[in-house]
Scaffold this active site. Structure first.
Site, PDB file in Angstrom:
ATOM      1  N   HIS A  88      57.779 -12.326   1.648  1.00  0.00           N
ATOM      2  CA  HIS A  88      57.540 -12.200   0.200  1.00  0.00           C
ATOM      3  C   HIS A  88      57.781 -13.576  -0.423  1.00  0.00           C
ATOM      4  O   HIS A  88      58.830 -13.838  -1.008  1.00  0.00           O
ATOM      5  CB  HIS A  88      58.457 -11.146  -0.415  1.00  0.00           C
ATOM      6  CG  HIS A  88      58.256  -9.763   0.130  1.00  0.00           C
ATOM      7  ND1 HIS A  88      58.723  -9.370   1.369  1.00  0.00           N
ATOM      8  CD2 HIS A  88      57.626  -8.682  -0.389  1.00  0.00           C
ATOM      9  CE1 HIS A  88      58.401  -8.096   1.583  1.00  0.00           C
ATOM     10  NE2 HIS A  88      57.727  -7.670   0.535  1.00  0.00           N
ATOM     11  N   GLU A 121      52.184 -13.500   0.538  1.00  0.00           N
ATOM     12  CA  GLU A 121      52.384 -13.185  -0.877  1.00  0.00           C
ATOM     13  C   GLU A 121      51.245 -12.294  -1.343  1.00  0.00           C
ATOM     14  O   GLU A 121      50.073 -12.630  -1.162  1.00  0.00           O
ATOM     15  CB  GLU A 121      52.448 -14.455  -1.721  1.00  0.00           C
ATOM     16  CG  GLU A 121      52.504 -14.220  -3.213  1.00  0.00           C
ATOM     17  CD  GLU A 121      53.639 -13.279  -3.627  1.00  0.00           C
ATOM     18  OE1 GLU A 121      53.378 -12.361  -4.432  1.00  0.00           O
ATOM     19  OE2 GLU A 121      54.777 -13.484  -3.143  1.00  0.00           O
ATOM     20  N   GLY A 164      53.698  -8.184   2.722  1.00  0.00           N
ATOM     21  CA  GLY A 164      54.644  -8.765   3.661  1.00  0.00           C
ATOM     22  C   GLY A 164      55.113  -7.809   4.728  1.00  0.00           C
ATOM     23  O   GLY A 164      55.333  -8.213   5.883  1.00  0.00           O
ATOM     24  N   ASP A 167      62.335 -10.556   1.762  1.00  0.00           N
ATOM     25  CA  ASP A 167      62.900 -10.652   0.419  1.00  0.00           C
ATOM     26  C   ASP A 167      62.038  -9.862  -0.558  1.00  0.00           C
ATOM     27  O   ASP A 167      61.344 -10.431  -1.406  1.00  0.00           O
ATOM     28  CB  ASP A 167      62.977 -12.138   0.030  1.00  0.00           C
ATOM     29  CG  ASP A 167      63.519 -12.352  -1.365  1.00  0.00           C
ATOM     30  OD1 ASP A 167      64.215 -11.454  -1.880  1.00  0.00           O
ATOM     31  OD2 ASP A 167      63.224 -13.412  -1.951  1.00  0.00           O
TER      32      ASP A 167
END
Length: 277
Positions: free
Chosen positions: A41, A114, A140, A161
């Site tokens: 991410h 992303e 992701g 993340d």
């Protein structure tokens, strides 16, 4: 899909996450063999702290903004702050892709994922001259099965993340850790999560134990006792297969961050083994 990290860049959670990430990367850099980092991410890579988004929340002021100069302190803190400064602070804050990319050697690789189209486009522009960095506009979580294990590289880090916009994010994160360990057992996994109150975190840890995973270390930084589930009271980083001495270094780094980031007498740091090796 609606999450934009520009509103939160440079806050206390970024400092905790990126400081610990750099400790892990320094371990990987000690050996000459190449490694691969999968950043699931990624965001857009670098953030203007004078932007409308950053100024709207002002979260960075209670994070990186509290470190106007690099203080004397432990090596882990100085390394993090020096790395941030070298990449543009105080006007800009580098996200994880920029920090990782700044350390890559010719034999190392970075895969960035992303989902937000604008941020993915910015990320691609930021790394268009760096052949070791691949940028993919995609989910992701799905990238784990697509890119693990990394081709030709036997060492690495999977940084997970997620934005925690979905109600089942802890369950998805636990599944992602299990998938990463299965597909890339030689890799280190670092998974960030928010702490609003303790119940979801306990369930998250229990699900990892029940899955039979080994060698799990949990690092948490709390600004205050997590009794108000409407506030971000702290955050954690779950590390699977942490490097040698990481536990000690994590404690040192977070102990140095705590008195600057947390209200006096209210914050806490906890480093503990969820599952032994």
């Amino acid at each position: 899909m609606n999450y934009r990290h520009a509103y939160h860049a440079g806050n206390f959670a970024d400092m905790m996450k990126h400081g610990l990430m750099l400790v892990i990367l320094r371990h990987l850099l000690r050996k000459p063999a190449g490694f691969c980092v999968l950043d699931t991410h990624s965001g857009c890579g670098v953030y203007d702290l004078d932007s409308i988004e950053a100024q709207k929340t002002g979260e960075w002021r209670d994070g990186i903004g509290r470190f106007e100069t690099i203080p004397e302190g432990p090596e882990e803190l100085v390394d993090y702050l020096t790395s941030i400064e070298a990449l543009g602070a105080p006007a800009r804050y580098p996200g994880s892709p920029s920090l990782i990319a700044s350390l890559l050697r010719p034999q190392d690789r970075l895969i960035c994922c992303e989902l937000h189209p604008e941020d993915a486009a910015t990320l691609r522009r930021n790394f268009r001259q760096q052949s070791q960095v691949a940028v993919h506009e995609r989910d992701g979580y799905g990238a784990l099965k697509a890119f693990l294990p990394p081709r030709d590289l036997k060492r690495g880090l999977i940084l997970i993340d997620p934005p925690f916009e979905q109600g089942d994010e802890f369950a998805r994160l636990a599944d992602a850790i299990q998938t990463s360990r299965k597909l890339f057992p030689m890799g280190i996994v670092a998974a960030w999560y928010p702490i609003k109150h303790r119940a979801p975190v306990r369930q998250f840890h229990d699900s990892l134990r029940d899955a039979g995973l080994r060698d799990l270390l949990d690092c948490s930084l709390l600004l205050r006792t997590p009794t108000d589930p409407t506030r971000l009271n702290g955050c954690g980083l779950l590390v699977a297969s942490p490097p040698y001495r990481f536990e000690e270094q994590a404690q040192t780094l977070l102990d140095a961050l705590l008195p600057v980031l947390a209200p006096v007498g209210k914050g806490s740091v906890e480093i503990r083994r969820i599952v032994e090796e």
